[in-house]
Write a protein that holds these residues in place. Structure first.
Motif, PDB file in Angstrom:
ATOM      1  N   ASP A   1      65.475  37.947  38.342  1.00  0.00           N
ATOM      2  CA  ASP A   1      64.506  37.211  38.848  1.00  0.00           C
ATOM      3  C   ASP A   1      65.340  36.018  39.652  1.00  0.00           C
ATOM      4  OD1 ASP A   1      62.915  34.745  39.300  1.00  0.00           O
ATOM      5  OD2 ASP A   1      61.231  36.118  38.527  1.00  0.00           O
TER       6      ASP A   1
ATOM      7  N   LEU B   1      65.769  41.547  34.579  1.00  0.00           N
ATOM      8  CA  LEU B   1      64.675  42.338  34.970  1.00  0.00           C
ATOM      9  C   LEU B   1      64.923  43.577  34.116  1.00  0.00           C
ATOM     10  CD1 LEU B   1      63.641  41.538  38.712  1.00  0.00           C
ATOM     11  CD2 LEU B   1      62.842  40.719  36.334  1.00  0.00           C
TER      12      LEU B   1
ATOM     13  N   SER C   1      63.860  47.931  42.667  1.00  0.00           N
ATOM     14  CA  SER C   1      62.653  47.771  42.484  1.00  0.00           C
ATOM     15  C   SER C   1      62.258  47.458  41.309  1.00  0.00           C
ATOM     16  CB  SER C   1      61.707  48.886  43.314  1.00  0.00           C
ATOM     17  OG  SER C   1      61.921  49.992  42.538  1.00  0.00           O
TER      18      SER C   1
ATOM     19  N   TYR D   1      57.319  42.734  42.207  1.00  0.00           N
ATOM     20  CA  TYR D   1      58.632  42.062  42.916  1.00  0.00           C
ATOM     21  C   TYR D   1      58.798  42.659  44.221  1.00  0.00           C
ATOM     22  CZ  TYR D   1      60.182  39.169  38.901  1.00  0.00           C
ATOM     23  OH  TYR D   1      60.036  38.342  37.772  1.00  0.00           O
ATOM     24  N   ASN D   2      59.332  41.938  45.156  1.00  0.00           N
ATOM     25  CA  ASN D   2      59.723  42.761  46.473  1.00  0.00           C
ATOM     26  C   ASN D   2      61.078  43.644  46.260  1.00  0.00           C
ATOM     27  OD1 ASN D   2      57.832  41.693  48.086  1.00  0.00           O
ATOM     28  ND2 ASN D   2      59.120  39.685  48.051  1.00  0.00           N
TER      29      ASN D   2
ATOM     30  N   GLU E   1      69.332  39.805  43.201  1.00  0.00           N
ATOM     31  CA  GLU E   1      68.073  38.956  43.115  1.00  0.00           C
ATOM     32  C   GLU E   1      66.710  39.467  43.415  1.00  0.00           C
ATOM     33  OE1 GLU E   1      69.139  34.967  43.677  1.00  0.00           O
ATOM     34  OE2 GLU E   1      70.514  34.905  42.266  1.00  0.00           O
ATOM     35  N   LEU E   2      65.830  39.760  42.916  1.00  0.00           N
ATOM     36  CA  LEU E   2      64.553  40.122  43.469  1.00  0.00           C
ATOM     37  C   LEU E   2      63.493  39.038  43.302  1.00  0.00           C
ATOM     38  CD1 LEU E   2      64.072  43.600  41.650  1.00  0.00           C
ATOM     39  CD2 LEU E   2      65.288  43.186  43.903  1.00  0.00           C
ATOM     40  N   SER E   3      62.614  38.847  44.303  1.00  0.00           N
ATOM     41  CA  SER E   3      61.793  38.016  44.431  1.00  0.00           C
ATOM     42  C   SER E   3      60.476  38.486  44.303  1.00  0.00           C
ATOM     43  CB  SER E   3      61.651  37.139  45.924  1.00  0.00           C
ATOM     44  OG  SER E   3      61.599  38.174  46.819  1.00  0.00           O
ATOM     45  N   LYS E   4      59.493  37.725  43.601  1.00  0.00           N
ATOM     46  CA  LYS E   4      58.147  38.007  43.437  1.00  0.00           C
ATOM     47  C   LYS E   4      57.449  38.484  44.727  1.00  0.00           C
ATOM     48  CE  LYS E   4      57.465  35.892  38.759  1.00  0.00           C
ATOM     49  NZ  LYS E   4      56.655  35.385  37.840  1.00  0.00           N
TER      50      LYS E   4
END
Length: 332
Positions: free
Chosen positions: A2, A9, A45, A49-50, A66-69
């Motif tokens: 995250d 994740l 993916s 999240y994007n 890192e994935l952003s919401k």
């Protein structure tokens, strides 16, 4: 992980787009993905999240991603758009399948399993049809023996010019089958590969165009609609091999005509476009909006720079092979 909390994740999806290579992260958010030499777009993916795309080589690399919401506004816009057609699938379902999956013999055994995920939008002012998907499309290609998970960005068709474009991210999974089915898939994959854009790009990379049955012509500087043969398609005006990276840079300043003379065009193609039935050569046309960089496996970037016409534009998703496909022999 995250991007905000830095928490792992688990079970996030990781795959090399347009290949059969994919995996998921473990409980600590770690993963391993083994790729052969070449270029790849690695897609990360996770629900809510994007997604993120990273260009990578088929070699030892450590990545921290890192994935952003995600913002769900776009999904809401799709659902509430005044341009959406309530009977879109009934009106344009077959039309979409013809231009997205294809109208070739291989397309006859290719099935979209979740058409309900599609949203059809029509824009009257520009006479344009746009098709979006609220979740990945699930496609069974029983001709080539692959299950496809296709994340469709969008499909757009312009009725005024009879032109369409689509782009998305695809993961291929090998089907299980009987020995007879596997033999059929092997044969069909070879048929789909030889003369394809993937075959052409690998041949250009390896400097084996002639041996593999390809010639390259470019639009004449002096006569409209006439193409002149490139005596040396590896001239540095078009082709450049970079020793330091192992990449090939390719650039056609004008429209190029690509001929494949080892196999005649399919009769269905000739019938559809009312061409002479005794045609012996497959001809495709390419406009490069910018130069591209080719990797050993035939992957190239930027993918948006390449525009097809002619034979290759007739061959859509049903005839496409993953970048990790390798034929059993050199050429027919």
């Amino acid at each position: 992980m995250d991007a905000q909390t830095k928490e792992p994740l688990p079970s996030a999806s990781v795959f090399a787009q347009n290949t059969t290579k994919g995996t998921t992260t473990d409980t600590a958010g770690n993963f391993s993905l083994y790729l052969d030499k070449g270029g790849y777009e690695i897609i990360f993916s996770f629900s809510g999240y994007n997604s993120k795309t990273i260009n990578a080589e088929g070699s030892n690399q450590e990545l921290t991603v890192e994935l952003s919401k995600a913002d769900n506004t776009m999904t809401e816009v799709i659902i509430k758009s005044s341009n959406e057609l309530e009977d879109g699938w009934e009106r344009y379902g077959d039309f979409f399948l013809k231009h997205f999956i294809g109208a070739t013999p291989l397309a006859d055994s290719c099935t979209l399993l979740n058409p309900q995920t599609l949203k059809f939008l029509y824009f009257k002012k520009s006479d344009r049809l746009k098709i979006l998907a609220t979740e990945p499309l699930q496609i069974a290609n029983r001709s080539l023996g692959y299950d496809l998970r296709y994340e469709l960005d969008s499909f757009v068709y312009y009725f005024k010019t009879d032109m369409n474009s689509y782009r998305g991210l695809c993961l291929y999974t090998e089907m299980d089958g009987s020995p007879e089915e596997k033999q059929m898939w092997k044969k069909n994959r070879g048929e789909a590969y030889y003369g394809s854009r993937l075959h052409f790009l690998r041949s250009y990379y390896d400097s084996t165009l002639k041996e593999n049955g390809f010639t390259v012509d470019v639009l004449s500087k002096t006569r409209t609609n006439k193409f002149d043969r490139l005596a040396n398609p590896y001239d540095t005006a078009y082709y450049f091999y970079e020793d330091s990276t192992g990449n090939v840079d390719l650039w056609f300043p004008v429209k190029a005509s690509i001929s494949y003379y080892k196999k005649a065009p399919a009769k269905e193609y000739l019938q559809q476009y009312k061409l002479p039935m005794d045609a012996k050569i497959q001809i495709s046309y390419v406009d490069l909006l910018d130069g591209i960089t080719i990797k050993p496996n035939g992957y190239f970037f930027d993918q948006k720079s390449w525009v097809n016409q002619g034979y290759w534009s007739w061959k859509n998703l049903a005839d496409q092979l993953p970048y990790d496909y390798e034929p059993d022999h050199l050429s027919p």
